[in-house]
Design a protein around this motif. Sequence first.
Motif, short mmCIF file in Angstrom:
data_model
loop_
_atom_site.label_atom_id
_atom_site.label_comp_id
_atom_site.label_asym_id
_atom_site.label_seq_id
_atom_site.Cartn_x
_atom_site.Cartn_y
_atom_site.Cartn_z
N ASP A 298 0.82 -10.83 -8.10
CA ASP A 298 1.68 -12.14 -7.56
C ASP A 298 3.35 -11.80 -7.09
O ASP A 298 3.95 -11.83 -5.68
N ASP A 299 3.67 -11.17 -8.02
CA ASP A 299 5.08 -10.88 -8.12
C ASP A 299 5.31 -9.49 -7.34
O ASP A 299 6.34 -9.64 -6.26
N PHE A 300 3.94 -8.64 -6.47
CA PHE A 300 4.25 -7.89 -5.98
C PHE A 300 3.79 -7.86 -4.23
O PHE A 300 3.88 -7.08 -3.20
N LYS A 301 3.56 -9.03 -3.98
CA LYS A 301 2.67 -9.01 -2.27
C LYS A 301 4.15 -9.40 -2.07
O LYS A 301 2.99 -8.98 -0.91
N LYS A 302 5.09 -9.66 -1.99
CA LYS A 302 6.43 -9.56 -0.56
C LYS A 302 6.43 -8.59 -0.53
O LYS A 302 7.46 -8.22 0.83
N PHE A 303 5.99 -7.30 -1.62
CA PHE A 303 6.60 -5.76 -1.42
C PHE A 303 5.31 -5.12 -0.39
O PHE A 303 6.20 -4.09 -0.07
N VAL A 304 4.20 -5.59 -0.49
CA VAL A 304 3.46 -4.77 0.44
C VAL A 304 3.52 -4.69 1.77
O VAL A 304 4.33 -5.55 2.20
N ARG A 305 2.72 -3.51 2.50
CA ARG A 305 3.28 -3.13 3.43
C ARG A 305 2.62 -4.42 4.54
O ARG A 305 1.45 -4.65 3.93
N PRO A 306 2.87 -4.48 5.52
CA PRO A 306 1.51 -5.62 6.60
C PRO A 306 0.33 -4.85 6.50
O PRO A 306 -0.43 -4.01 6.77
N GLY A 307 -0.53 -5.95 6.45
CA GLY A 307 -1.26 -5.74 6.42
C GLY A 307 -2.43 -5.18 4.71
O GLY A 307 -3.39 -5.38 4.46
N GLY A 308 -1.32 -5.14 4.01
CA GLY A 308 -1.83 -4.52 2.32
C GLY A 308 -1.70 -5.09 0.95
O GLY A 308 -2.03 -4.63 0.21
N TRP A 309 -2.60 -6.54 1.59
CA TRP A 309 -2.93 -7.31 0.59
C TRP A 309 -4.39 -7.41 0.48
O TRP A 309 -4.02 -8.06 0.80
N GLY A 310 -4.55 -6.89 -0.08
CA GLY A 310 -6.42 -6.39 -0.38
C GLY A 310 -6.71 -7.03 -1.50
O GLY A 310 -7.81 -6.86 -1.89
N CYS A 311 -6.28 -8.40 -1.72
CA CYS A 311 -7.10 -9.27 -2.95
C CYS A 311 -7.72 -10.48 -3.10
O CYS A 311 -7.40 -11.30 -3.55
N THR A 312 -8.20 -10.75 -1.70
CA THR A 312 -8.57 -12.29 -1.33
C THR A 312 -10.22 -11.39 -0.81
O THR A 312 -10.66 -13.25 -0.80
N GLY A 313 -10.76 -10.70 -0.78
CA GLY A 313 -12.30 -10.74 -0.86
C GLY A 313 -12.61 -9.49 -0.68
O GLY A 313 -11.50 -8.70 0.17
N LEU A 314 -13.55 -8.72 -0.46
CA LEU A 314 -13.62 -7.53 -0.15
C LEU A 314 -13.76 -7.30 1.60
O LEU A 314 -13.50 -5.88 1.74
N ARG A 315 -13.48 -8.65 2.41
CA ARG A 315 -12.57 -7.86 3.74
C ARG A 315 -11.67 -7.83 3.94
O ARG A 315 -11.20 -6.40 3.76
N SER A 316 -10.76 -8.54 3.19
CA SER A 316 -9.50 -7.72 3.06
C SER A 316 -9.11 -6.23 2.04
O SER A 316 -8.25 -5.81 3.13
N SER A 317 -10.59 -6.08 1.07
CA SER A 317 -9.80 -5.42 0.82
C SER A 317 -10.36 -3.85 1.43
O SER A 317 -9.52 -2.87 1.91
N ILE A 318 -11.15 -3.49 2.48
CA ILE A 318 -11.74 -2.95 3.32
C ILE A 318 -10.83 -3.25 5.14
O ILE A 318 -10.32 -1.99 5.24
N THR A 319 -10.23 -5.27 5.18
CA THR A 319 -9.38 -4.26 6.18
C THR A 319 -7.72 -3.42 5.52
O THR A 319 -7.00 -2.68 6.00
N ALA A 320 -6.75 -3.37 4.30
CA ALA A 320 -6.20 -3.24 4.14
C ALA A 320 -5.96 -1.01 4.08
O ALA A 320 -5.39 -1.37 4.63
N LEU A 321 -7.75 -1.28 3.36
CA LEU A 321 -7.93 0.16 3.55
C LEU A 321 -8.16 0.85 4.79
O LEU A 321 -7.63 2.16 5.62
N ALA A 322 -8.52 0.54 6.20
CA ALA A 322 -8.23 0.76 7.28
C ALA A 322 -7.40 0.59 8.17
O ALA A 322 -6.96 2.02 8.68
N LEU A 323 -6.71 -0.28 7.26
CA LEU A 323 -5.35 0.37 8.06
C LEU A 323 -4.41 1.09 7.83
O LEU A 323 -3.90 1.51 8.79
#
Length: 534
Positions: free
Chosen positions: A254-279
Amino acid sequence: MAIESHTLRLPATYNPAKHTRAVLNAAVQKKLGTDWQVETVDPEAGTKLSDGDRIAARQAELNPGWFLVKFNPHVGTAMLAKLNEAEFRCREAVAQAMRCKPWDVQVQQRPDGGFNLQLPGTYTPSQHDAKLQEVAEGIVGKFGWYIEVNPQTLVAQIIPSDPPTFPKMVKLPISKLGKGSMMKTPFGVKLPEVGQAGKFETVYVDWKASAWALLGGMPGAGKSVLLFALISDLLSNGSELVIIDDPEKSADFDDFKKFVRPGGWGCTGLRSSITALALVNEELNRRAEWMRERGFKNWLDIPDKDRFQPITIVVDEIEALLVTEKLPRSRSTTSAVCTGRWAASVRTARWSMQPVCLSGPCRGRVDGMTVRRAVAEDVIEIIELIQALADYEKEPDAVRNTPEKLHALLFAEHPAIFCHVVDAPPGSGHRIDGFALWFLNYSTWEGTHGIYLEDYFVRPEARGKGLGSQLLASLAAVAAEHGYARMEWVVLKWNQSAIDVYQHMGAVALDEWDTYRLTGEALTELAGRGQLPT
């Protein structure tokens, strides 16, 4: 203190009958002094280099505690000196290591228990250093002792020391954040060489040598702390950040969440993980096209002012994200038979419990300890716990199971039995503190499977932490996940403490049912009257 020896030539007029020992002593004392006296008389020949062993043995016999420490027959001199037991042992070991005579090695014990040495001229570092270190650690000292040699003067020291160890903690150098390199990330220190205690050299992940790194370790070993240090250094030196994690564990980041690149928080489920990697993939394709247009084949060839920011992708709990669970198959239910090991004369109660969804399909945590599916490395300890359960149930000789049998069934291509375990804490001396072994049964009325808990057990020293309840909860979670109708198990009538736990969970005793078992000759006899179905 030393005894010196000189060799004097006899005159041509020497006559043994005329020149007695007293006459010879008088002549020697006149030449060398009143402290000298004749030791031996050899009228045949002078002393030779090959006489050293004989002379050393003779002098040791005549002068207990004194040893030949210098011997130079070419100039007719020799010297004896007192050596204590430790010095004698050290001198003999060094001489053997260097393949020289003991008197070619001078040794003196130091106040700290080590030794000062004067080595012979035959010493060479490449031939002798390893052997001398073996003497220091394995013969005259212990692990951690070391030797220092000055090849020019041939002076050496065997120095007592503790073995090199890591510090209890390696602190992140906060003051150096942002002052390092994106290509090298510090992650710890190197174990010092022997004799260099406290001189720690920083070690780095070299991203030019490898574009990825795998971080692993035992529970409680500090993996998260090290990972956070790596991320902090990379961010401070200009890297972008993407985090992929199981939603149940993502709070760690959580402390690093504000530092991720746009769309880079892939921690809310499989869909968010795939989206972050696709970006990330889209960005890599854009960068590749930019490089092709400008003729760059390696991004490190790009001038610093134009070079892209690296993208750091952290993937945590990768097993939970990528490894699908091995689920029971319907054709494996043929073995779902109640086959506990209690004697037929002992009445058992049968219990049933409707599944409730608790903490997920197969994993959970209690006080930092993990409930998970068993792996092959757990089998030996599972058998040990099965034996401990048999001892508790007063049937110590009833266990015929073996690690080989259990492994073959648990890890078959289509397994019919399954096992959950709870990890033991670090330093306990065990891999696991408990297990629950189960298989599927079937309800003809419900038209669906259920879970039959064959056995579960928690080490006595690990009880009182809720581990047994968590093991049962993990089975209930599996049942809820797959729509199984119920969980069932049996308990000995006298085990009131277990019965109280089950009732507190909401399990119901099926008092109107009795459990029957057919084994041994009765089973064989009945089988002889039947035939396998076609």
